[in-house]
Design an enzyme around this catalytic site. Sequence first.
Site, PDB file in Angstrom:
ATOM      1  N   THR A  15      30.777  58.103   2.568  1.00 58.92           N
ATOM      2  CA  THR A  15      30.181  56.787   2.348  1.00 58.92           C
ATOM      3  C   THR A  15      29.183  56.450   3.445  1.00 58.92           C
ATOM      4  O   THR A  15      28.060  56.010   3.180  1.00 58.92           O
ATOM      5  CB  THR A  15      31.268  55.697   2.285  1.00 58.92           C
ATOM      6  OG1 THR A  15      32.087  55.907   1.144  1.00 58.92           O
ATOM      7  CG2 THR A  15      30.645  54.305   2.199  1.00 58.92           C
ATOM      8  N   GLY A  73      20.934  56.820  -0.591  1.00 59.64           N
ATOM      9  CA  GLY A  73      20.172  56.268  -1.703  1.00 59.64           C
ATOM     10  C   GLY A  73      20.516  54.848  -2.081  1.00 59.64           C
ATOM     11  O   GLY A  73      19.722  53.925  -1.894  1.00 59.64           O
ATOM     12  N   ARG A  90      19.448  66.297 -11.121  1.00 59.50           N
ATOM     13  CA  ARG A  90      19.633  67.071  -9.893  1.00 59.50           C
ATOM     14  C   ARG A  90      19.928  68.549 -10.148  1.00 59.50           C
ATOM     15  O   ARG A  90      19.487  69.416  -9.392  1.00 59.50           O
ATOM     16  CB  ARG A  90      20.772  66.466  -9.059  1.00 59.50           C
ATOM     17  CG  ARG A  90      20.375  65.183  -8.367  1.00 59.50           C
ATOM     18  CD  ARG A  90      21.540  64.612  -7.587  1.00 59.50           C
ATOM     19  NE  ARG A  90      21.102  63.451  -6.811  1.00 59.50           N
ATOM     20  CZ  ARG A  90      21.922  62.686  -6.116  1.00 59.50           C
ATOM     21  NH1 ARG A  90      23.213  62.949  -6.106  1.00 59.50           N
ATOM     22  NH2 ARG A  90      21.466  61.655  -5.432  1.00 59.50           N
ATOM     23  N   HIS A 147      26.971  68.998  -2.549  1.00 64.06           N
ATOM     24  CA  HIS A 147      26.839  67.568  -2.277  1.00 64.06           C
ATOM     25  C   HIS A 147      27.949  66.715  -2.882  1.00 64.06           C
ATOM     26  O   HIS A 147      28.423  65.783  -2.243  1.00 64.06           O
ATOM     27  CB  HIS A 147      25.489  67.091  -2.809  1.00 64.06           C
ATOM     28  CG  HIS A 147      25.200  65.639  -2.575  1.00 64.06           C
ATOM     29  ND1 HIS A 147      25.180  65.083  -1.318  1.00 64.06           N
ATOM     30  CD2 HIS A 147      24.911  64.625  -3.441  1.00 64.06           C
ATOM     31  CE1 HIS A 147      24.894  63.799  -1.399  1.00 64.06           C
ATOM     32  NE2 HIS A 147      24.738  63.489  -2.675  1.00 64.06           N
ATOM     33  N   ARG A 205      26.561  64.455 -12.182  1.00 68.31           N
ATOM     34  CA  ARG A 205      26.537  63.051 -11.756  1.00 68.31           C
ATOM     35  C   ARG A 205      25.099  62.550 -11.667  1.00 68.31           C
ATOM     36  O   ARG A 205      24.251  63.172 -11.030  1.00 68.31           O
ATOM     37  CB  ARG A 205      27.206  62.908 -10.383  1.00 68.31           C
ATOM     38  CG  ARG A 205      27.141  61.482  -9.823  1.00 68.31           C
ATOM     39  CD  ARG A 205      27.797  61.408  -8.468  1.00 68.31           C
ATOM     40  NE  ARG A 205      27.007  62.068  -7.448  1.00 68.31           N
ATOM     41  CZ  ARG A 205      26.112  61.462  -6.664  1.00 68.31           C
ATOM     42  NH1 ARG A 205      25.855  60.170  -6.824  1.00 68.31           N
ATOM     43  NH2 ARG A 205      25.464  62.132  -5.739  1.00 68.31           N
TER      44      ARG A 205
END
Length: 538
Positions: free
Chosen positions: A46, A51, A289, A350, A385
Site C-alpha cells: 500500500t 497510481g 498491462r 507486481h 487486474r
Amino acid sequence: MEPTANYQCDVLIIGSGAAGLTTALLLADHANVIVLSKGPLTEGSTFYAQGGIAAVFDESDSIESHVEDTLVAGAGLCDPAVVEYTARNARDSLQWLIDAGVGFDRVPGGSDEEPQYHLNREGGHSHRRILHAADATGRAVQTTLLDKVIEHPNIQLLERYNAVDLITGKHINKPKGCYGAYIWNRQHEQVETVAAGCVVLATGGASKVYQYTSNPDIASGDGIAMAWRAGCSVTNMEFNQFHPTCLYHPNAQSFLLTEALRGEGALLKRPDGSRFMPDFHADAELAPRDVVARAIDFEMKRLGADCMYLDISHKDKAFLLEHFPTIYQKCLSVGIDMATQPIPVVPAAHYTCGGITTGLDASTDLPRLYAVGEVAYTGLHGANRMASNSLLECLVFARAAAESIIKQRQQFTIEARLPAWDESQVGNSDEEVVIQHNWHELRLFMWDYVGIVRTTKRLERALHRIELLQREIHDYYANFRVSNNLLELRNLVQVAELIVRSAMQRKESRGLHYTLDYPDKSATPTPTRLTPQQTPAA
C-alpha cells in the site's frame, strides 16, 4: 491444562496495509482488535502504490462503464456480480477515505463542500476515474489510516511479528474454524500465541516468489500459504500480473513507474527511439498491462536488449514536477532527467490476481477466517487486474468483512486455552546459507520457467524443483528454530507450487497466463480452483 494464549482479542488482523487497517477501523467501535505487522508499519505494498484508486466521480462516466472496463480487462474470467458490487460501492468507499483525511488531488474551481478531484486515466479505463495524491497515493492512504489506528483505544498494534500458522479446530479438538494464530516475535525471537474470535488475513500478495518484482520484501505469500495449510481453497493462482514499467537501474531495484505516466502521454520506445506498442494493440501504450508487459518482453528478447524506454520528455517540466514529483526525484537520484531523456524500463512481478477463495462478505472456506485485499480471490480481477482496482478492492471488501463480523461477533467465542508452540526438539541453525541458496534458486527458476511466457515443459521443470525444495525445507523446518527467512521461504515455496499447479491446469492462453503450447483462448473458460484435499502432496 493447555496454557493461556499470550494475547486475546475479538478480531486478529494479520497485515497492516490498506486492507488490514481499514478493516480494523471499521471494527474497532464494536470489538477489540489486534493488528499484526510483519515489518515496520509503513512497509507494505500500500505504502508504495503510486497510481491511485478507481471510482466514478465524473459526470460523463458511469458505474456501468467501470464494470464493462473491468470485465474486458479480466479477459472473460471476472465474476460479473462481484465486479458490479465493487463498482457500486466504490464511491462510498472513497468518500470514507476522504472523510478520514486522505488528501486526493483537486482541480481549481471546486469548494470544500463540493470539491472537484483531478482524475487520471490509466490502461484499460475508458474514462478518467483515478483519484490520486500526486504519484504517492498509497503513502497518503497508509499514513492517514495508520494515524487513525494508532489513536483508537480498541486497536493494539504488534509491530515486527511474523504470522507462523493459523490455529484451527483440529489443534484444540473444537469444531472446524480458525481460533487464532501462532506468531513469531522478531525482537525476542520466540513463537507466541494469539487467541481470537475470528481472524482476518490481509497479508498482501506473493510477488517475492519472482526474481524481479516491484513489491517490497514482505510480499512473500504468507497468508495464502497459511490458509492453504489450514484447509482453504485457492483460485486463479496462475494469474500473476507483471507491471510493464519498472525502472531499470542497479541502484533502483523494485522502483515502479506508475501507469499514470502512460495515461498522461508517455510513450514506450525501442533503444533506437522508435515506438513499438502500436504494433501490438490498437490502444498502444494504454493497452491492458498483460499486453504491454508481453510486448516489452518480446522486444527485449527479439533485440537482445536489456531494457526498453519510457519517454515523457515531450511534457513540460513543471507538469512532471506537479504530477510525478516522487518519480522525478527518484530518476534524478540515479542520473536520469525524465524531462529531457527517456527512462529505461523492464517488466517486474507486481500483483497476485488469484488468492484465497472468498465470498462477497470476504469469508473463506474455513469458518471464522476472512481474507481481504491482494491475499484474496474475490472474482473482481479475473485473468488480469485493471489498473487502480486493487486499493479499491481493499476498501470495499474490508467493509464487507467488517459488516459480516459485526453481525456474527456473538458467535465468535474466544478459546483462550491454546497449545503452546513446541520447539523442545529443535536447535539453532548453523547453516543460514542453505536458506539463502534455496531462496535465490526458487526466485530465479520461477522467473525463468513461470514468468511472462510459459510452456508445459518449463512448468514441469519448475514443479520438479519445487518438490525437491519442499523436502529440503520440511527437514530444515522440523529440526531448527524458526526465523524470518525460513518462514518466508516455506511460504514462498508453497505459493510457487500453487502457481505452477494452477498454470498446468489451464490449457489455454488468457490474460496474464500465456503459454506457447496453448496460444489460443478456450471457448468455455472457468476459474482454476485448487483444494488441499484434491491436490497431491509435493
